[in-house]
Scaffold this motif. Sequence first.
Motif, mmCIF file in Angstrom:
data_model
loop_
_atom_site.group_PDB
_atom_site.id
_atom_site.type_symbol
_atom_site.label_atom_id
_atom_site.label_comp_id
_atom_site.label_asym_id
_atom_site.label_seq_id
_atom_site.Cartn_x
_atom_site.Cartn_y
_atom_site.Cartn_z
ATOM 1 N N LEU A 18 102.942 48.147 -55.247
ATOM 2 C CA LEU A 18 103.580 48.157 -53.933
ATOM 3 C C LEU A 18 102.687 48.974 -53.007
ATOM 4 C CD1 LEU A 18 107.352 49.070 -53.455
ATOM 5 C CD2 LEU A 18 105.590 49.940 -51.934
ATOM 6 N N SER A 19 102.260 48.372 -51.912
ATOM 7 C CA SER A 19 101.364 49.058 -50.975
ATOM 8 C C SER A 19 101.936 49.003 -49.575
ATOM 9 C CB SER A 19 99.986 48.404 -50.983
ATOM 10 O OG SER A 19 99.363 48.534 -52.248
ATOM 11 N N LEU A 20 102.028 50.160 -48.945
ATOM 12 C CA LEU A 20 102.528 50.264 -47.575
ATOM 13 C C LEU A 20 101.595 51.133 -46.753
ATOM 14 C CD1 LEU A 20 106.321 50.905 -48.240
ATOM 15 C CD2 LEU A 20 105.270 48.763 -47.512
ATOM 16 N N THR A 21 101.552 50.834 -45.470
ATOM 17 C CA THR A 21 100.753 51.607 -44.521
ATOM 18 C C THR A 21 101.647 52.114 -43.408
ATOM 19 O OG1 THR A 21 98.748 50.336 -44.979
ATOM 20 C CG2 THR A 21 98.838 51.506 -42.874
ATOM 21 N N CYS A 22 101.409 53.339 -43.009
ATOM 22 C CA CYS A 22 102.098 53.910 -41.859
ATOM 23 C C CYS A 22 101.058 54.164 -40.772
ATOM 24 C CB CYS A 22 102.794 55.213 -42.230
ATOM 25 S SG CYS A 22 103.727 55.966 -40.870
ATOM 26 N N THR A 37 104.759 62.042 -44.633
ATOM 27 C CA THR A 37 105.558 61.868 -45.837
ATOM 28 C C THR A 37 105.998 60.428 -46.035
ATOM 29 O OG1 THR A 37 106.417 64.113 -45.606
ATOM 30 C CG2 THR A 37 107.714 62.614 -46.936
ATOM 31 N N TRP A 38 106.161 60.070 -47.303
ATOM 32 C CA TRP A 38 106.828 58.824 -47.661
ATOM 33 C C TRP A 38 108.158 59.176 -48.332
ATOM 34 C CZ3 TRP A 38 105.518 54.208 -45.903
ATOM 35 C CH2 TRP A 38 104.193 54.003 -45.486
ATOM 36 N N ILE A 39 109.206 58.545 -47.843
ATOM 37 C CA ILE A 39 110.563 58.730 -48.361
ATOM 38 C C ILE A 39 111.165 57.348 -48.531
ATOM 39 C CG2 ILE A 39 112.890 59.530 -47.740
ATOM 40 C CD1 ILE A 39 111.547 61.864 -46.253
ATOM 41 N N ARG A 40 111.953 57.164 -49.563
ATOM 42 C CA ARG A 40 112.589 55.872 -49.747
ATOM 43 C C ARG A 40 114.085 56.037 -49.994
ATOM 44 N NH1 ARG A 40 110.670 53.583 -55.720
ATOM 45 N NH2 ARG A 40 111.900 55.045 -56.982
ATOM 46 N N GLN A 41 114.818 54.941 -49.773
ATOM 47 C CA GLN A 41 116.255 54.930 -50.015
ATOM 48 C C GLN A 41 116.639 53.648 -50.724
ATOM 49 O OE1 GLN A 41 118.843 55.521 -46.594
ATOM 50 N NE2 GLN A 41 120.401 56.362 -47.952
ATOM 51 N N PRO A 42 116.864 53.715 -52.019
ATOM 52 C CA PRO A 42 117.336 52.529 -52.747
ATOM 53 C C PRO A 42 118.740 52.154 -52.281
ATOM 54 C CG PRO A 42 116.444 54.190 -54.243
ATOM 55 C CD PRO A 42 116.615 54.840 -52.915
ATOM 56 N N PRO A 43 119.129 50.916 -52.463
ATOM 57 C CA PRO A 43 120.458 50.501 -52.015
ATOM 58 C C PRO A 43 121.560 51.313 -52.678
ATOM 59 C CG PRO A 43 119.400 48.825 -53.374
ATOM 60 C CD PRO A 43 118.376 49.822 -53.072
ATOM 61 N N ALA A 93 113.888 49.219 -52.223
ATOM 62 C CA ALA A 93 114.389 50.276 -51.352
ATOM 63 C C ALA A 93 113.905 50.033 -49.930
ATOM 64 C CB ALA A 93 113.891 51.650 -51.818
ATOM 65 N N VAL A 94 114.476 50.785 -49.005
ATOM 66 C CA VAL A 94 113.900 50.907 -47.674
ATOM 67 C C VAL A 94 112.935 52.085 -47.730
ATOM 68 C CG1 VAL A 94 114.325 51.315 -45.232
ATOM 69 C CG2 VAL A 94 115.956 49.970 -46.568
ATOM 70 N N TYR A 95 111.715 51.840 -47.330
ATOM 71 C CA TYR A 95 110.663 52.859 -47.364
ATOM 72 C C TYR A 95 110.400 53.356 -45.949
ATOM 73 C CZ TYR A 95 109.726 51.789 -52.238
ATOM 74 O OH TYR A 95 109.846 51.633 -53.601
ATOM 75 N N TYR A 96 110.393 54.684 -45.809
ATOM 76 C CA TYR A 96 110.162 55.317 -44.525
ATOM 77 C C TYR A 96 108.910 56.190 -44.582
ATOM 78 C CZ TYR A 96 115.159 54.392 -43.672
ATOM 79 O OH TYR A 96 116.391 53.806 -43.507
ATOM 80 N N CYS A 97 108.193 56.224 -43.472
ATOM 81 C CA CYS A 97 107.203 57.271 -43.293
ATOM 82 C C CYS A 97 107.748 58.240 -42.239
ATOM 83 C CB CYS A 97 105.832 56.734 -42.905
ATOM 84 S SG CYS A 97 105.734 55.705 -41.428
ATOM 85 N N GLN A 117 110.744 53.298 -38.486
ATOM 86 C CA GLN A 117 112.022 52.577 -38.510
ATOM 87 C C GLN A 117 112.433 52.189 -39.927
ATOM 88 O OE1 GLN A 117 111.258 49.187 -36.005
ATOM 89 N NE2 GLN A 117 110.336 47.997 -37.658
ATOM 90 N N GLY A 118 111.489 52.255 -40.861
ATOM 91 C CA GLY A 118 111.780 51.869 -42.235
ATOM 92 C C GLY A 118 111.448 50.409 -42.472
ATOM 93 N N THR A 119 111.029 50.124 -43.685
ATOM 94 C CA THR A 119 110.722 48.747 -44.052
ATOM 95 C C THR A 119 111.334 48.446 -45.421
ATOM 96 O OG1 THR A 119 108.938 47.110 -44.275
ATOM 97 C CG2 THR A 119 108.473 49.290 -45.141
ATOM 98 N N GLN A 120 111.998 47.310 -45.500
ATOM 99 C CA GLN A 120 112.639 46.907 -46.750
ATOM 100 C C GLN A 120 111.588 46.322 -47.692
ATOM 101 O OE1 GLN A 120 116.025 46.914 -47.943
ATOM 102 N NE2 GLN A 120 115.010 46.253 -49.816
ATOM 103 N N VAL A 121 111.554 46.835 -48.902
ATOM 104 C CA VAL A 121 110.697 46.261 -49.929
ATOM 105 C C VAL A 121 111.579 45.877 -51.113
ATOM 106 C CG1 VAL A 121 108.762 46.607 -51.495
ATOM 107 C CG2 VAL A 121 108.719 47.658 -49.222
#
Length: 125
Positions: A18-22, A37-43, A93-97, A117-121
């Motif tokens: 899983l690769s994300l860019t902020c 920071t990277w923070i995530r929120q699983p459902p 999860a929704v991934y936030y920077c 704003q967060g991105t759903q992965v």
Amino acid sequence: QVQLQESGPGLVKPSQTLSLTCTVSGISLTHDYYYWTWIRQPPGKGLEWMGAITGSGSIFYGPSLKSRTSISRDTSKNQFTLQLTSATPEDTAVYYCAGGSGGIGSTRKDEYDYWGQGTQVTVSS
């Protein structure tokens, strides 16, 4: 005006990375006062702190994901990235920077001055 924008695939297959860019605008990633920071929120669950990179380039990882997480930055593009290897459906999860100056490892929203704003992965075959 400081803005953070996450980008990356919304769907990842199990076992893939899983690769994300902020992308950060309005402030330099090398600013001494902040860390990124990277923070995530699983459902259905709370926020989980994944890792951070400071203005000087020091990197910190959360203990639960440390073995699978890599954070880096490209100062020429003012971007920082997250890579999470061996993805499983539990990584959905929704991934936030976020950018902040409070305690490293915090998931308190008031510790951070800036949020994407967060991105759903979704991890699914």
